[in-house]
Design an enzyme around this catalytic site. Structure first.
Site, short mmCIF file in Angstrom:
data_model
loop_
_atom_site.label_atom_id
_atom_site.label_comp_id
_atom_site.label_asym_id
_atom_site.label_seq_id
_atom_site.Cartn_x
_atom_site.Cartn_y
_atom_site.Cartn_z
N ALA A 172 66.85 63.82 33.47
CA ALA A 172 67.27 63.07 34.49
C ALA A 172 68.89 63.01 34.49
O ALA A 172 69.39 63.37 33.26
CB ALA A 172 66.88 61.41 34.23
N ASP A 173 69.52 62.80 35.62
CA ASP A 173 70.64 62.68 35.71
C ASP A 173 71.22 61.73 36.69
O ASP A 173 70.72 61.65 37.81
CB ASP A 173 71.50 64.10 35.98
N THR A 174 72.13 60.77 36.31
CA THR A 174 72.59 59.67 37.32
C THR A 174 74.14 59.78 37.62
O THR A 174 74.90 60.11 36.57
CB THR A 174 72.30 58.27 36.56
N GLY A 195 68.92 61.90 39.73
CA GLY A 195 67.82 63.10 40.16
C GLY A 195 67.02 63.03 38.93
O GLY A 195 67.49 62.63 37.70
#
Length: 188
Positions: A66-68, A103
């Site tokens: 995940a990446d924010t 994402g």
């Protein structure tokens, strides 16, 4: 075996509310990304993280990456490099609405299940003394957009539209996708 490809304590804490057993193996994938679109940027980094750990484990686990990112006016605000940058970010967000995009990529049995979740966040008007006081807490330095909604930074939020957990960095959509893939998300 379920693996979270992240060192984020916030992601670990949210996942542990729903899944009893999983491992944490932080990704060593590069986080350098020239993609300007916040959604595509977050998706690309989530894929990289998941793929790197999946390959490292010999393709024998289900891996979540995940990446924010925080964005305003289409411009991505990453993690601040220093206190002055944190100040500029928070001053930019003051009194304005911005987007938080996470994402994610789940690699399960060789297939990628990826998506992105967007939440709108509106900040209150912040005066400079309040911004500097917050920066002195140290809280903003490891967070996209220089704030944590789950901590003292929550004081700045006037409203949100969408998934609160997304703003923290791990949207509930990921848990739902794990349920669809056959994981028991409610047993304790």
């Amino acid at each position: 075996m379920l693996v979270l490809a992240s060192a984020s304590p916030r992601r670990r804490e949210i996942l542990s509310r729903f899944i009893r057993e999983f491992q944490i193996i932080p990704s060593s994938a590069s986080e350098e990304c020239s993609i300007a679109d916040p959604r595509e940027h977050a998706l690309e980094l989530a894929r990289r993280k998941a793929r790197e750990v999946y390959e490292r484990l010999g393709k024998k686990a289900t891996v979540i990456g995940a990446d924010t990112v925080v964005s305003i006016g289409g411009k991505i605000l990453g993690k601040p490099g220093n206190e002055e940058e944190a100040f500029r970010m928070l001053k930019t967000l003051s009194g304005r609405m911005h987007l938080v995009t996470t994402g994610y990529c789940i690699i399960h049995r060789g297939e990628e299940h990826c998506g992105a979740v967007v939440t709108e966040v509106k900040f209150r008007e912040l005066d400079e003394d309040l911004i500097w006081a917050y920066i002195r807490t140290g809280e903003p330095m490891d967070k996209a957009g220089a704030y944590g909604i789950q901590g003292k930074g929550g004081l700045f939020v006037e409203w949100i539209r969408g998934d609160y957990y997304n703003v923290v960095g791990f949207p509930i959509e990921i848990i739902w996708k794990l349920k669809e893939l056959g994981f028991d998300v409610l047993s304790r």
